[in-house]
Design a protein around this motif. Structure first.
Motif, PDB file in Angstrom:
ATOM      1  N   PHE A  48       0.793  -1.126  -0.254  1.00 33.25           N
ATOM      2  CA  PHE A  48       0.118   0.043   0.016  1.00 33.25           C
ATOM      3  C   PHE A  48       1.066   1.337   0.075  1.00 33.25           C
ATOM      4  O   PHE A  48       1.981   1.283   0.363  1.00 33.25           O
ATOM      5  CB  PHE A  48      -0.734   0.115   1.309  1.00 33.25           C
ATOM      6  CG  PHE A  48      -0.019   0.040   2.385  1.00 33.25           C
ATOM      7  CD1 PHE A  48      -0.094   1.488   3.112  1.00 33.25           C
ATOM      8  CD2 PHE A  48       0.475  -0.836   3.167  1.00 33.25           C
ATOM      9  CE1 PHE A  48       0.615   1.328   4.359  1.00 33.25           C
ATOM     10  CE2 PHE A  48       1.184  -0.928   4.352  1.00 33.25           C
ATOM     11  CZ  PHE A  48       1.301   0.363   5.025  1.00 33.25           C
ATOM     12  N   LEU A  49       0.428   2.278  -0.614  1.00 33.02           N
ATOM     13  CA  LEU A  49       1.068   3.777  -0.293  1.00 33.02           C
ATOM     14  C   LEU A  49       0.187   4.508   0.562  1.00 33.02           C
ATOM     15  O   LEU A  49      -0.948   5.046  -0.114  1.00 33.02           O
ATOM     16  CB  LEU A  49       1.301   4.365  -1.596  1.00 33.02           C
ATOM     17  CG  LEU A  49       1.921   5.553  -1.812  1.00 33.02           C
ATOM     18  CD1 LEU A  49       3.109   5.511  -1.464  1.00 33.02           C
ATOM     19  CD2 LEU A  49       1.657   6.211  -3.296  1.00 33.02           C
ATOM     20  N   ILE A  55       6.452   7.340  -2.827  1.00 30.29           N
ATOM     21  CA  ILE A  55       5.989   7.373  -4.331  1.00 30.29           C
ATOM     22  C   ILE A  55       7.145   6.769  -5.120  1.00 30.29           C
ATOM     23  O   ILE A  55       6.920   5.954  -5.960  1.00 30.29           O
ATOM     24  CB  ILE A  55       5.654   8.807  -4.644  1.00 30.29           C
ATOM     25  CG1 ILE A  55       4.767   8.670  -6.073  1.00 30.29           C
ATOM     26  CG2 ILE A  55       6.671   9.743  -4.884  1.00 30.29           C
ATOM     27  CD1 ILE A  55       3.587   7.882  -5.996  1.00 30.29           C
ATOM     28  N   THR A  56       8.369   7.169  -4.908  1.00 28.62           N
ATOM     29  CA  THR A  56       9.581   6.579  -5.521  1.00 28.62           C
ATOM     30  C   THR A  56       9.578   5.022  -5.750  1.00 28.62           C
ATOM     31  O   THR A  56       9.843   4.315  -6.644  1.00 28.62           O
ATOM     32  CB  THR A  56      10.917   7.196  -5.375  1.00 28.62           C
ATOM     33  OG1 THR A  56      11.292   6.890  -3.806  1.00 28.62           O
ATOM     34  CG2 THR A  56      10.917   8.745  -5.818  1.00 28.62           C
ATOM     35  N   THR A  69      -4.569   5.826  -3.346  1.00 27.74           N
ATOM     36  CA  THR A  69      -5.657   6.709  -3.678  1.00 27.74           C
ATOM     37  C   THR A  69      -5.837   6.949  -5.217  1.00 27.74           C
ATOM     38  O   THR A  69      -4.979   6.639  -6.041  1.00 27.74           O
ATOM     39  CB  THR A  69      -5.424   8.054  -2.937  1.00 27.74           C
ATOM     40  OG1 THR A  69      -4.104   8.271  -3.507  1.00 27.74           O
ATOM     41  CG2 THR A  69      -5.391   7.817  -1.229  1.00 27.74           C
ATOM     42  N   GLU A  70      -6.969   7.429  -5.483  1.00 31.60           N
ATOM     43  CA  GLU A  70      -7.232   7.893  -7.054  1.00 31.60           C
ATOM     44  C   GLU A  70      -5.779   8.766  -7.489  1.00 31.60           C
ATOM     45  O   GLU A  70      -5.537   8.511  -8.804  1.00 31.60           O
ATOM     46  CB  GLU A  70      -8.487   8.617  -7.183  1.00 31.60           C
ATOM     47  CG  GLU A  70      -8.862   9.097  -8.496  1.00 31.60           C
ATOM     48  CD  GLU A  70      -9.069   7.753  -9.510  1.00 31.60           C
ATOM     49  OE1 GLU A  70      -8.692   7.766 -10.549  1.00 31.60           O
ATOM     50  OE2 GLU A  70      -9.880   6.992  -8.739  1.00 31.60           O
ATOM     51  N   GLN A  71      -5.256   9.505  -6.678  1.00 30.66           N
ATOM     52  CA  GLN A  71      -4.045  10.488  -7.517  1.00 30.66           C
ATOM     53  C   GLN A  71      -3.027   9.628  -7.665  1.00 30.66           C
ATOM     54  O   GLN A  71      -2.121   9.982  -8.853  1.00 30.66           O
ATOM     55  CB  GLN A  71      -3.698  11.370  -6.136  1.00 30.66           C
ATOM     56  CG  GLN A  71      -2.448  12.172  -6.402  1.00 30.66           C
ATOM     57  CD  GLN A  71      -2.204  13.080  -5.193  1.00 30.66           C
ATOM     58  OE1 GLN A  71      -2.755  12.950  -4.142  1.00 30.66           O
ATOM     59  NE2 GLN A  71      -1.114  13.992  -5.543  1.00 30.66           N
ATOM     60  N   VAL A  83      -5.761  -1.383  -6.287  1.00 28.79           N
ATOM     61  CA  VAL A  83      -7.276  -1.208  -5.802  1.00 28.79           C
ATOM     62  C   VAL A  83      -7.247   0.281  -5.092  1.00 28.79           C
ATOM     63  O   VAL A  83      -6.275   0.643  -4.427  1.00 28.79           O
ATOM     64  CB  VAL A  83      -7.302  -2.301  -4.497  1.00 28.79           C
ATOM     65  CG1 VAL A  83      -8.479  -1.884  -3.807  1.00 28.79           C
ATOM     66  CG2 VAL A  83      -7.345  -3.754  -5.182  1.00 28.79           C
ATOM     67  N   VAL A  84      -8.150   0.970  -5.681  1.00 26.74           N
ATOM     68  CA  VAL A  84      -8.195   2.284  -5.513  1.00 26.74           C
ATOM     69  C   VAL A  84      -9.381   2.590  -4.300  1.00 26.74           C
ATOM     70  O   VAL A  84     -10.519   2.231  -4.362  1.00 26.74           O
ATOM     71  CB  VAL A  84      -8.822   3.188  -6.593  1.00 26.74           C
ATOM     72  CG1 VAL A  84      -8.719   4.539  -6.265  1.00 26.74           C
ATOM     73  CG2 VAL A  84      -7.699   2.938  -7.641  1.00 26.74           C
ATOM     74  N   VAL A  85      -8.761   3.285  -3.174  1.00 25.63           N
ATOM     75  CA  VAL A  85      -9.627   3.669  -2.116  1.00 25.63           C
ATOM     76  C   VAL A  85      -9.165   5.063  -1.456  1.00 25.63           C
ATOM     77  O   VAL A  85      -8.261   5.701  -1.952  1.00 25.63           O
ATOM     78  CB  VAL A  85      -9.271   2.628  -0.804  1.00 25.63           C
ATOM     79  CG1 VAL A  85      -9.843   1.039  -1.158  1.00 25.63           C
ATOM     80  CG2 VAL A  85      -7.673   2.666  -0.470  1.00 25.63           C
TER      81      VAL A  85
END
Length: 339
Positions: A48-49, A55-56, A69-71, A83-85
């Motif tokens: 998960f992020l 992010i890298t 997330t969507e971003q 999986v977007v939450v």
């Protein structure tokens, strides 16, 4: 093995999966066997992020499925399943429960357990070796007591509770449903109540009988070797959804509101009331007979000596610095107090 479909089902108990309709049957049936960090997870693990600082690592991840997330969905490399939450960290927390190792127990009640005839034991309750269940205790369905748990007379335990080894529940205590008590927790021990004689060095102290109870709500988690004392007259009360870390001391007649979190080594003196949704950092000290309102955050090592009536964040501990500088600062601080 756990499938992505099962992971999504668990996540959706807390929040929607925003791209669920886009996932193919092959993706939904992909088997996942564990959880890993973005840098270390392999193709059969979930990651998960939650922090953009990583992010890298996302672009190089080999995880089988990643919660984002969507971003950041477009930055997940192929063939990783996205999986977007709204809250990846919450989704990770929900998913992680699917991978807990469970120990199979052949006997619900171990033959060495001592259970009073007047005790009421619910359906599918598991009681481990050398537990002692005293008179008129009630234990709800599906609760599990590991080895050497002691429950004193007239206490009531709800359904689906888990008590690890060496937990002690004092007499007349009430514990709700889905409560987890870790090793060495003490609930309902005698509070620290004594009246001084005319000369304590000669006559000692007169013990005050602690006549209250401890009442714990549902979905409460209490860490190892934490102690919650029974009330002197009124009850000590821990409300629903409170989480408490290891080595916390909660004295008699304390009341803690729903959803509050308390970190390790915190000490709360008697007859203090703490509101809902408070966050109390490690090694915080809270004076007795004060009130703390809802939605208060106390950073680590804060000393609270007076009531807090406004929500917000409060601190009083000083950060470490070289000893020579700290000594000079301490001198100046004392000088300020004399001015």
């Amino acid at each position: 093995m756990i499938t992505i479909k099962q992971i999504i089902s668990r996540i959706e108990q807390r929040q929607p999966v925003l791209n669920k309709a886009e996932l193919t049957t092959d993706q939904l049936t992909l088997s996942i066997n564990g959880v890993g960090s973005l840098t270390d997870a392999n193709s059969t693990q979930l990651s998960f992020l939650a922090d953009p600082n990583y992010i890298t690592s996302l672009a190089q991840s080999q995880a089988g499925v990643v919660l984002v997330t969507e971003q950041y969905r477009e930055q997940v490399p192929s063939p990783t399943v996205v999986v977007v939450v709204a809250s990846p960290y919450l989704a990770y927390a929900s998913s992680s429960q699917l991978f807990v190792r469970h120990t199979t127990k052949s006997n619900n009640i171990h033959p060495t357990a001592i259970i009073a005839k007047s005790a009421v034991i619910g359906a599918d309750v598991r009681i481990g070796p050398y537990c002692v269940i005293n008179e008129h205790v009630h234990i709800g369905d599906r609760s599990c007591l590991d080895a050497n748990v002691i429950v004193e007379a007239y206490s009531r335990i709800g359904t689906d509770c888990v008590f690890k080894s060496q937990v002690v529940i004092g007499h007349d205590c009430i514990i709700g449903d889905y409560v987890r008590l870790h090793a060495g927790v003490s609930i309902g021990a005698e509070g620290f109540g004594f009246a001084p004689s005319q000369d304590p060095s000669i006559d000692g102290w007169e013990r005050i009988a602690q006549l209250g109870r401890v009442i714990i709500g549902s979905h409460v988690r209490i860490g190892s070797n934490t102690c919650i004392d029974r009330g002197a007259i009124d009850d000590t009360v821990i409300s629903d959804h409170v989480i408490i870390d290891n080595l916390v001391q909660i004295a008699h007649n304390v009341r803690i509101g729903a959803g509050t979190a308390i970190a390790a080594n915190t000490g709360i003196a008697g007859s203090t009331t703490i509101g809902k949704r408070c966050v109390i950092g490690g090694a915080v000290g809270i004076n007795g007979h004060i009130d703390i309102t809802d939605d208060v955050t106390l950073s680590g090592m804060t000393m609270v000596t007076k009531s807090i009536k406004s929500a917000g964040s409060y601190s009083s501990g000083t950060a470490a610095m070289p000893t020579a500088k700290w000594r000079r600062a301490a001198v100046r601080f004392r000088q300020l107090g004399d001015s």
